[in-house]
Motif scaffolding. Structure first.
Motif, PDB file in Angstrom:
ATOM      1  N   LEU A 144       0.843  -1.193   0.000  1.00 48.35           N
ATOM      2  CA  LEU A 144       0.000   0.000   0.000  1.00 48.35           C
ATOM      3  C   LEU A 144       0.880   1.246   0.000  1.00 48.35           C
ATOM      4  N   PHE A 145       0.727   2.084  -1.011  1.00 48.38           N
ATOM      5  CA  PHE A 145       1.493   3.316  -1.138  1.00 48.38           C
ATOM      6  C   PHE A 145       0.550   4.483  -0.794  1.00 48.38           C
ATOM      7  N   PHE A 146       0.659   4.973   0.450  1.00 40.97           N
ATOM      8  CA  PHE A 146      -0.294   5.933   0.982  1.00 40.97           C
ATOM      9  C   PHE A 146      -0.037   7.341   0.458  1.00 40.97           C
ATOM     10  N   ASN A 147      -1.107   8.134   0.465  1.00 44.36           N
ATOM     11  CA  ASN A 147      -0.996   9.558   0.183  1.00 44.36           C
ATOM     12  C   ASN A 147      -0.519  10.279   1.446  1.00 44.36           C
ATOM     13  N   PRO A 148      -0.225  11.587   1.385  1.00 43.62           N
ATOM     14  CA  PRO A 148       0.265  12.283   2.593  1.00 43.62           C
ATOM     15  C   PRO A 148      -0.705  12.244   3.768  1.00 43.62           C
ATOM     16  N   ALA A 149      -2.015  12.241   3.504  1.00 47.55           N
ATOM     17  CA  ALA A 149      -2.989  12.180   4.598  1.00 47.55           C
ATOM     18  C   ALA A 149      -3.188  10.767   5.126  1.00 47.55           C
ATOM     19  N   HIS A 150      -2.647   9.756   4.453  1.00 49.78           N
ATOM     20  CA  HIS A 150      -2.732   8.358   4.860  1.00 49.78           C
ATOM     21  C   HIS A 150      -4.176   7.848   4.957  1.00 49.78           C
ATOM     22  N   TRP A 219     -12.725   6.424   8.237  1.00 51.76           N
ATOM     23  CA  TRP A 219     -12.822   6.832   9.640  1.00 51.76           C
ATOM     24  C   TRP A 219     -11.478   7.268  10.203  1.00 51.76           C
ATOM     25  N   GLY A 220     -10.524   7.631   9.338  1.00 56.85           N
ATOM     26  CA  GLY A 220      -9.224   8.069   9.806  1.00 56.85           C
ATOM     27  C   GLY A 220      -8.107   7.448   8.990  1.00 56.85           C
ATOM     28  N   PRO A 221      -6.851   7.751   9.341  1.00 50.19           N
ATOM     29  CA  PRO A 221      -5.716   7.184   8.623  1.00 50.19           C
ATOM     30  C   PRO A 221      -5.695   5.656   8.723  1.00 50.19           C
ATOM     31  N   GLY A 222      -5.136   5.023   7.705  1.00 51.34           N
ATOM     32  CA  GLY A 222      -5.098   3.567   7.667  1.00 51.34           C
ATOM     33  C   GLY A 222      -3.753   2.956   7.961  1.00 51.34           C
ATOM     34  N   VAL A 223      -2.794   3.731   8.474  1.00 50.72           N
ATOM     35  CA  VAL A 223      -1.458   3.219   8.729  1.00 50.72           C
ATOM     36  C   VAL A 223      -1.322   2.775  10.178  1.00 50.72           C
TER      37      VAL A 223
END
Length: 323
Positions: A144-150, A219-223
């Motif tokens: 998974l390559f996240f965006n800055p907001a994750h 519902w929020g960041p996924g990291v």
């Protein structure tokens, strides 16, 4: 006379250099310690003051080796800070944090997952009509390559899957049958394929799957380390399959052709899947589970002369972890 005069002058200079500062302090104490926070005297007089200052006991002051050597108070330690993109380490609680792998815009996460559930084969030919509802199982890994907001990520997906569909033993169809060669003594005589009434007992497919997809968290960041509670993810993937398949056949003429035959071939196909999962942070990793739906199309040449291509619809339960 000249020699005595020079000696006398030297004694007077030495007395002036050593006795003068001592006479300026009562009780024999040469110089008091410099007050905390004031700059140390400079020049030769400052050096003499630091050397001649009385020694204070450890019980009278806090340990300050930097101040003792430099005459300056030690600076208070600054708390460690995290660089951009870092998160608190779930393993090393005394340290400032752990970076983890970083992409160009955000962090990189990894999913390990499995799935299982019913698979439905359908199509336009007799082959598909003779296959019953089967079962599918598989698993894989997802980068998974996240965006800055994750809260969104591009995904690269690799995995393996197995599908089995039972056939209709009582329904016979004219299919090609590969006959075993005839052996006479030390001589092997090959025999040509024939078309005979055969019933399809079952179809098995094993595939290597690869795809590219996109995931979103609502519902929020996924990291790992950023999820504050339960989270919900929806994602989709499009890709291809490459593998092997075989069909189990039962000849109608068991006396002349035997009671079992098998045809095997390479198969390849495409698929589109969507998944919806609920996620629970577990400290150093995230547990998730949910539903996965999938459509696929497989090209096969298992049952000539009829069409062996198949559509598939798979309704699967999925679970895994992210780290």
């Amino acid at each position: 006379m000249t020699i005595h005069t020079r000696r006398l002058c030297g004694v007077l200079l030495l007395a002036a250099a050593t006795g003068g500062p001592a006479a300026a302090q009562p009780g024999g104490t040469l110089y008091p310690p410099p007050p905390g926070g004031d700059p140390a005297p400079t020049g030769g007089a400052g050096a003499v003051q630091r050397v001649a200052a009385p020694v204070r006991l450890a019980s009278e002051q806090a340990a300050d080796p930097v101040g003792t050597l430099t005459g300056q108070p030690a600076q208070p330690p600054t708390p460690p800070t995290l660089p951009p993109g870092a998160y608190a380490s779930p393993y090393y609680t005394d340290g400032p944090g752990a970076l983890g792998p970083l992409g160009r815009n955000g962090r990189i996460g990894y999913d390990l997952y499995s799935y299982t559930g019913p698979t439905f084969a359908f199509g336009e030919g007799r082959f598909a009509r003779q296959l019953q509802t089967g079962w599918m199982t598989g698993g894989g890994g997802r980068s998974l390559f996240f965006n800055p907001a994750h809260d969104a990520a591009w995904a690269l997906d690799l995995g393996l899957s197995y599908q089995f569909n039972r056939g209709s033993v009582g329904h016979y169809t004219e299919l090609e049958l590969r006959r075993a060669p005839t052996v006479i003594g030390n001589t092997t005589i090959p025999r040509s394929d024939i078309v005979a009434p055969l019933a399809i007992r079952g179809l098995s497919r094993t595939n290597f799957n690869f795809g590219v997809g996109r995931d979103w968290w609502y519902w929020g960041p996924g990291v790992v380390g950023a999820e504050g509670g339960w989270n919900y993810r929806f994602g989709t993937t499009a890709g291809g399959r490459w593998g092997t398949a075989h069909v189990d056949l039962v000849p109608q003429d068991e006396a002349g052709l035997g009671n079992y035959a098998r045809r095997q071939a390479v198969t390849h196909g495409v698929f589109i899947e969507s998944h919806a999962t609920v996620e629970v942070p577990m400290g150093a990793w995230i547990l998730f589970g949910g539903l996965r739906t999938e459509w696929g199309y497989d090209w096969t040449n298992l049952v000539p002369p009829i069409n062996g291509n198949l559509h598939n619809f798979n309704l699967l339960m999925t679970a895994g972890i992210r780290f």
